[in-house]
Design an enzyme around this catalytic site. Sequence first.
Site, PDB file in Angstrom:
ATOM      1  N   CYS A 119      21.297  18.645  68.403  1.00 32.80           N
ATOM      2  CA  CYS A 119      20.134  18.868  67.526  1.00 32.80           C
ATOM      3  C   CYS A 119      20.303  20.122  66.683  1.00 32.80           C
ATOM      4  O   CYS A 119      19.636  20.292  65.665  1.00 32.80           O
ATOM      5  CB  CYS A 119      18.861  19.018  68.338  1.00 32.80           C
ATOM      6  SG  CYS A 119      18.745  17.824  69.660  1.00 32.80           S
ATOM      7  N   ASP A 153      21.665   8.988  75.374  1.00 32.36           N
ATOM      8  CA  ASP A 153      21.670   8.142  74.181  1.00 32.36           C
ATOM      9  C   ASP A 153      22.269   6.759  74.417  1.00 32.36           C
ATOM     10  O   ASP A 153      22.107   5.868  73.588  1.00 32.36           O
ATOM     11  CB  ASP A 153      22.459   8.819  73.051  1.00 32.36           C
ATOM     12  CG  ASP A 153      21.754  10.056  72.508  1.00 32.36           C
ATOM     13  OD1 ASP A 153      20.658  10.385  73.002  1.00 32.36           O
ATOM     14  OD2 ASP A 153      22.310  10.678  71.577  1.00 32.36           O
ATOM     15  N   ASN A 182      18.400  15.143  78.676  1.00 37.93           N
ATOM     16  CA  ASN A 182      18.333  16.171  79.709  1.00 37.93           C
ATOM     17  C   ASN A 182      17.513  15.713  80.907  1.00 37.93           C
ATOM     18  O   ASN A 182      17.909  15.899  82.052  1.00 37.93           O
ATOM     19  CB  ASN A 182      17.725  17.457  79.141  1.00 37.93           C
ATOM     20  CG  ASN A 182      18.777  18.342  78.502  1.00 37.93           C
ATOM     21  OD1 ASN A 182      19.477  19.062  79.196  1.00 37.93           O
ATOM     22  ND2 ASN A 182      18.910  18.249  77.191  1.00 37.93           N
TER      23      ASN A 182
END
Lengths: 451, 451
Positions: free
Chosen positions: B47, B285, B307
């Site tokens: 990110c 993902d 996470n």
Amino acid sequence: VTASERLVVIGGDAAGMSAASTAKKLRGDALDVVALERGDWTSYSACGIPYWVAGDIGSVHDLVARSAHEHRDMGIGVRLRTEAVEIDLDSGHVQTSAGERIGFDQLMIATGAEPIRPDLPGIDAEGILGIQTLGDGERFLAQLTGRRKPRSAVVVGGGYIGVEMAEACVRRGLRTTLVDMAVQPMRSLDPELGAQVADAMRGMGIDVRTQVGVHEFLADDSGAVRAVVTDSGELPADVVVLALGVRPRSEVARQAGLRVGISGGLRTSADMSCDGHVGIWAAGDVVESWDRLRQKWVHVPLGTHANKQGRIAGLGIAGERARFQGVLGTAVTKVCDLEIARTGLSEADAAAEGIEVVAATIETTTRAGYYPGATTMTVKMVADRRTRRMLGAQIVGREGAAHRIDTCAMALWNPTTVDELVLTDLAYAPPFSSVWDPVQVAARAVAAALD
Amino acid sequence: VTASERLVVIGGDAAGMSAASTAKKLRGDALDVVALERGDWTSYSACGIPYWVAGDIGSVHDLVARSAHEHRDMGIGVRLRTEAVEIDLDSGHVQTSAGERIGFDQLMIATGAEPIRPDLPGIDAEGILGIQTLGDGERFLAQLTGRRKPRSAVVVGGGYIGVEMAEACVRRGLRTTLVDMAVQPMRSLDPELGAQVADAMRGMGIDVRTQVGVHEFLADDSGAVRAVVTDSGELPADVVVLALGVRPRSEVARQAGLRVGISGGLRTSADMSCDGHVGIWAAGDVVESWDRLRQKWVHVPLGTHANKQGRIAGLGIAGERARFQGVLGTAVTKVCDLEIARTGLSEADAAAEGIEVVAATIETTTRAGYYPGATTMTVKMVADRRTRRMLGAQIVGREGAAHRIDTCAMALWNPTTVDELVLTDLAYAPPFSSVWDPVQVAARAVAAALD
């Protein structure tokens, strides 16, 4: 058109005028509304006063959300500088300070609260002010700019208003001392977080003296305050701010026979009608509110509740059914750029209620650690030892500390265990948070302590 | 000491290494952990890549939360630049790209996702990059500073990564165009809020072209991209960012016989074990997540879920029982200083699900209107027409818009009607909010629209 019914509203600030305008909007010409306000303004933000006296806000008018004139344009008969001195529930009349006797079909009591003035020698000296109304703010500003320009201020009491007013005083160039009986200012926080608030205040140049009692106020020959006698010696004070909390202005209502609780606040049902009285309503700083966590009545004088309760009362006055849902003890303020927020029970609160809790305090970053501008933030969280339910949180830090308390407030509103809070879907992006939100880092720490 | 059991982890980022470190911490020497990572880094913040390439973050190392070296110090055998090319579930072996065959007792699959590369002419030209790994970020930066210094960029796709990368490109001095098939960038927002995002992007100098399809990429003689052919003409492009979303990298797992959903993501139970396979885990993902609102499986590739899911898997690997609780669709980003946040269902999402909703959009101030620095903020809220349950919110604005989405996320997590949301005890002080919090102003507007 002759109105079939008259509503008298006592008190023209948030609660009273929310009720008045909500009811008037729904009932229109069928409801004649008379609102009595003892001061000069209606619908003002008392919470804004410290920022106004600090110089952040240009004019007193900016703090007025809706003036008497605007209310009159909506058909509400506002009478300023008019107090209700007696209520006769049997005959349905209010006696005003102007000598008038006004009949009512429904009555809304929103007389607010008044600063506690301790019964100490010299308390009536000139320049000793509580800060509750715009009038109080004007008096304070008049002193600042008056002939005898003050150089020193003592703030007595370290709650929200005390802390905010101490900042206002120091920003106005006064040598400012805050004295508090407790071990720290902001005692709605547990000590380790309160200590950060004290540090921030000292960093601004405020002399914070804790565990200090006040004994007497000394005046000069003209009757103006000149010093405060405390456990910590005599403190020079050209102006004194009383910030020892407020108590409900419920006397007239109590004399009329309305029920009050242990705090002196009026007792209402969830629809904001006074216990046992049809068509008699009350809201705001004059009432007690139901604490959802403690499961008991408490006095929480905040504008946010006054607005909500006033609206509920207004709906009830108009014949609609609505119920106030209680309070959690959420509150927020700032000192300089340090944001200070809390909701629910602190560890001390829980101890006072006899609830066995486990707490954890964590320090984390306000943004992803690598993102420019990240600063630290402290979160303390408290959970019930048996049920693992999150019971309260306190947050002190910069940038984004304040708004995070609402995440905790919502997790309190609908009971949530710390284990579940760890897994909720909170927003993450590097400019706003670490990948585990600070609230979740705290919840994880409490969960680990519980295991 | 000989470990009694071996865990092989495929994928060394958030999900994989959360699982590895959680399990290792609990099992210690009894668990031998081997982690295969095809890239050069472990446990990094994908990110953060747009902010890194924009120049906000000094070094790639700042984005690495825990390096391979640090993991090895904890006893985790990390092998970089090593891919799993085959999984044999029956015999419990993984075949690596290094030609090794590693036996496992438990297997953790965290292979992540990869940017979608449309099958268009010229797609393989040099300089057409997806942005998913630190390696992608390095390639982008190498182009910026390379011999052939680029002057123009085209970003294809206007989701979170597209918007963030367009900002990064323009801040790097590139003439930047963002093209999107939709009527607006950021299509997870409803159009009226997406329009504000487009305006903010144009305000930064980004050429935003909506409802524009891409047909072909043109390369120069050296094979480097030089232009993008679109419905809106030929756009010069020395560099192209593909931001058309990602798909799960589940091929090796699927070939091994593991179940995938319609998105291609692996299907797991709430404990993150692969459907029907004991000791085979997956997270991040590469998996589908349970949508608490839609009540169906969705692919939501975000670090926050990776996470949490990785940690849940790690607990399961160590024999502890934990369950992932699903997702709401909460997300946040910013364009320049415009904060953009959403949670739950948009009006369009609800329509796609066949849920009848009522929505309202309000504009309010980020602080009390009179408080210095107050700016405007738009909140759109959606509620179920029948049950009045709040189903989603979108917020666009400055200062404090982002964090407010978490209030809504918590109100979604435990079902809450808009009527109740209006009355919740949220924090109020003039520097932080109007007396009715923006979220509550929106909830009131939806409640009124429902009546």
